[in-house]
Enzyme design. Structure first.
Site, PDB file in Angstrom:
ATOM      1  CE  LYS A 316      -4.085  -0.129   1.437  1.00 48.12           C
ATOM      2  NZ  LYS A 316      -5.422  -0.031   0.875  1.00 48.12           N
ATOM      3  CB  CYS A 433     -25.517  23.028  24.033  1.00 47.70           C
ATOM      4  SG  CYS A 433     -24.718  23.446  22.472  1.00 47.70           S
TER       5      CYS A 433
END
Ligand code: IVH
Length: 679
Positions: A316, A433
């Site tokens: 990879k 909130c």
């Protein structure tokens, strides 16, 4: 009208020419004739086929797509479609060859076939008597989906291989992908038409190949590179992979022109470096190179382990980097109130996706980067990892460039901001909130938590904004009538959502614990708690001291759990959720299946499929002890890529070694046994 021999000949010749041009245009990107001439050939063929009733399934006129299917049918792979082991560095690749030599012979001179690892979707193509009779996805490797109707629309895939005789059967495998240009063109059109833009070429290809209506697939310029063969009957193939590739190419199948045969690992590494340098100039996305032993007989001798062949390895590539400008910085409020700076970027295509914003983590990171709005920065992205701003390369020259400051109050609710430790800042309002509320509901509904299909981020925002839900308990009070009234929702999708909500009630204790969103309690900790205590009441009752006895829970996490369950608001919420019908099967501690009791495991290297903490917790849940070093008391060593001295030591001591595939199989088998026993 019956066709004369002359007309039949012309039809055959037209088909040959059209397929030849299809290949030049769609696979090799080297057209020889203008589009108008190609269209004229196709038109002439269509006319002759219609007039003389000569259309056949393998004719290029039959590639336009057909009526949609009702559903996909399943295809069992006669030979399993395995996956690839992967390595990330030079030494790991050398280790790969060492292992091969150890199995076969130390003085082998190995030849390798090297190819780009194309970032697309695996496909199996079955040709019988030279005709393409079936195409299938990889699926889980054992069975996939029949996508013949879609694959027929891909112009560079031959519908017939004239070189093959009637009694042959051959399965060719490869990667279907979408090139960079094709992707950009599609997105330019989507933007112009105001339709949804595609995230990256790979996802677009994967979506296109799984259409029930092949007319949709036909609109996407998909391509294929073949990389292996499966079934081979009635014909003999050459005895090396490189010669097989040449044969496939001669038959008219597309094979990657970047392939190369190399001697030894030194040759492979050289190939990888050259390919990496070429990466950005290739017309398609790649994420590495695939190294394969070239000699087929040697491949056979090496065989395979649970998930992948021993004769091949994916190398990879490192993350990709690109430069772009920071257009602004916004502050986002997370599920637990943490306020995070997020950079808004001039959109840039990096590592396979378009990145237009990315987290800057905290103010310290901004300080470390010396970042100001307007700066040009390097952005890095690898695989599925979130993109990262690496450094400022040219600071904004304009003196108006703004220093980035923490907002004076919570950007979502205006409450006071508190410091939490050295670097984190938090909104002090808690669940009142609106931003925290939205985030905790999104988390609750997410796939690894309660898995409410269809309740995605956008819909949660809509529901909270419309005042229809305030807490996660409200999800279970929604009616389909309410949902159907929302923008972009109809009766059908509302009905589906209600069904998904209902289904989520039957859950498991680890999922429920994770869904609650207790700080620092991820999936692994949720599972560890469930395994240790068996049910929710003893977890609620546990104090910090008891919690610290659980595998992987330290004093900080123990305190978070203790605080969470000491809070009346949370307990009321849990009560409400249980009242609405959420339930889970108890985890029976006494009868708990601990087949690995008394065994000591060591984990080394990077596991690809699960974080090491998860592997550790799962082993512990099965009764094993997990140690950090290999000694003569070790029973099993589990290795991933990058395994170093521990692996060497284990080999020296003759300790049993499992690779990740074998380890996953073991977990799978043991957990299945556990389930049967509990049933
Ligand atoms: S060989 C058993 N060669 O990568 C080996 N795979 O991560 C079969 N892929 O499922 C695969 N380019 O879809 C091979 N040149 C290449 C490839 C390739 C891309 C994909 C393939 C496979 C996946 C494994």
């Amino acid at each position: 009208m019956a066709a004369s021999e002359k007309i039949k000949q012309e039809v055959l010749e037209l088909r040959r020419q059209i397929e030849h041009h299809n290949r030049l245009y769609h696979s090799l990107d080297t057209p020889e004739i203008p589009d108008a001439d190609y269209d004229a050939l196709l038109h002439r063929l269509e006319t002759l086929e219609t007039a003389h009733d000569l259309a056949t399934p393998d004719s290029p006129t039959q590639r336009v797509g057909s009526e949609p299917l009702a559903q996909f049918s399943q295809v069992n792979h006669e030979i399993a479609m395995l996956s690839l082991d992967k390595v990330f560095g030079e030494q790991d690749l050398r280790d790969f060859e060492t292992r091969i030599k150890k199995r076969l012979s130390d003085d082998l001179q190995l030849q390798y076939s090297c190819e780009p690892k194309v970032d697309g979707v695996a496909v199996s193509l079955l040709y019988q008597g030279g005709m393409l009779i079936r195409a299938a996805t990889r699926g889980d490797g054992i069975s996939g989906e029949d996508i013949t109707h879609n694959v027929r629309t891909i112009k560079s895939i031959p519908l017939r291989l004239p070189a093959l005789s009637d009694d042959t059967r051959i399965e060719v495998r490869g990667e279907i992908f979408l090139g960079k240009k094709g992707f950009q063109r599609l997105n330019a059109r989507a933007e112009k038409e105001g339709t949804k833009v595609f995230v990256n070429p790979r996802n677009t290809a994967a979506g296109a190949i799984r259409q029930l209506d092949s007319r949709n697939t036909a609109k996407i310029p998909l391509q294929l590179y073949c990389y292996s063969v499966g079934i081979v009957e009635g014909l003999e193939l050459p005895d090396s992979l490189s010669d097989i590739f040449d044969t496939l190419e001669k038959w008219g199948l597309p094979v990657n022109p970047e392939r190369s045969t190399e001697s030894g690992i030194a040759g492979c590494l050289n190939y990888c470096v050259k390919l990496l340098n070429k990466r950005s100039s290739l017309e398609y996305e790649i994420d590495g190179a695939v190294i394969k032993v070239n000699d087929i007989d040697t491949q056979r001798q090496l065989g395979q382990n649970a998930k992948s062949p021993r004769w091949t390895m994916a190398y990879k590539f490192p993350a990709e980097e690109k430069s772009t400008r920071v257009l602004g910085v916004e502050f986002q409020v997370g599920r637990t109130g943490t306020i995070t700076p997020v950079a808004r970027l001039d959109p840039v295509f990096v590592g396979g996706v378009t990145v237009s914003n990315t987290t800057l983590h905290n103010m310290d990171e901004i300080g470390r980067l010396g970042l100001r709005v307007g700066d040009t920065v390097i952005v890095r992205r690898a695989g599925d990892v979130i993109p990262k701003v690496v450094k400022v390369i040219s600071p904004e020259k304009n003196h108006r460039a703004k220093t980035i400051k923490l907002p004076p109050a919570c950007p979502a609710c205006g409450s006071v901001i508190e410091k939490d430790g050295d670097v984190l800042v938090r909104c002090s309002a808690g669940i009142t909130c609106p931003a925290q509320r939205k985030e905790s509901i999104k988390h609750f509904a997410s796939r690894s938590a309660m898995d409410i299909e269809g309740l995605g981020d956008k819909l949660v925002e809509q529901l909270v904004d419309a005042g229809m839900i305030e807490s996660v308990a409200d999800i279970y009070k929604l009616s389909s009538g309410q949902i159907a009234g929302l923008e972009r929702m109809g009766e059908k999708s509302a009905g589906n959502l209600i069904m998904a909500i209902e289904k989520s009630k039957q859950t498991s204790l680890p999922r429920f614990l994770f869904a609650l969103g207790v700080r620092e309690v991820g999936e692994a900790t949720g599972a560890a708690l469930a395994n240790h205590y068996g049910d929710l009441p003893p977890i609620i009752a546990a104090d910090s001291e008891s919690l610290e006895q659980v595998a992987d829970i330290g004093p900080v996490v123990a305190r978070h759990i203790d605080t969470f369950f000491a809070n009346e608001v949370n307990l009321t919420l849990i009560g409400e959720l249980q009242k609405s019908g959420i339930r889970w099967p108890p985890v029976e501690i006494a009868a708990r299946n601990q087949p690995l009791q008394g065994q000591t495991y060591v984990l080394t290297g990077t596991l690809q499929e699960m974080p090491r903490t998860v592997a550790k917790t799962r082993l512990q849940a099965l009764g094993a002890k997990v140690a950090g070093t290999v000694s003569k008391n070790t029973d099993v060593v589990v290795t991933g890529p990058g395994a170093g001295s521990k692996l060497g030591k284990a080999e020296e001591l003759g300790i049993k070694i499992l690779n990740e595939g074998e380890f996953l199989d073991l977990l799978d088998t043991l957990s299945k046994q556990g389930r049967t026993r509990a049933d």
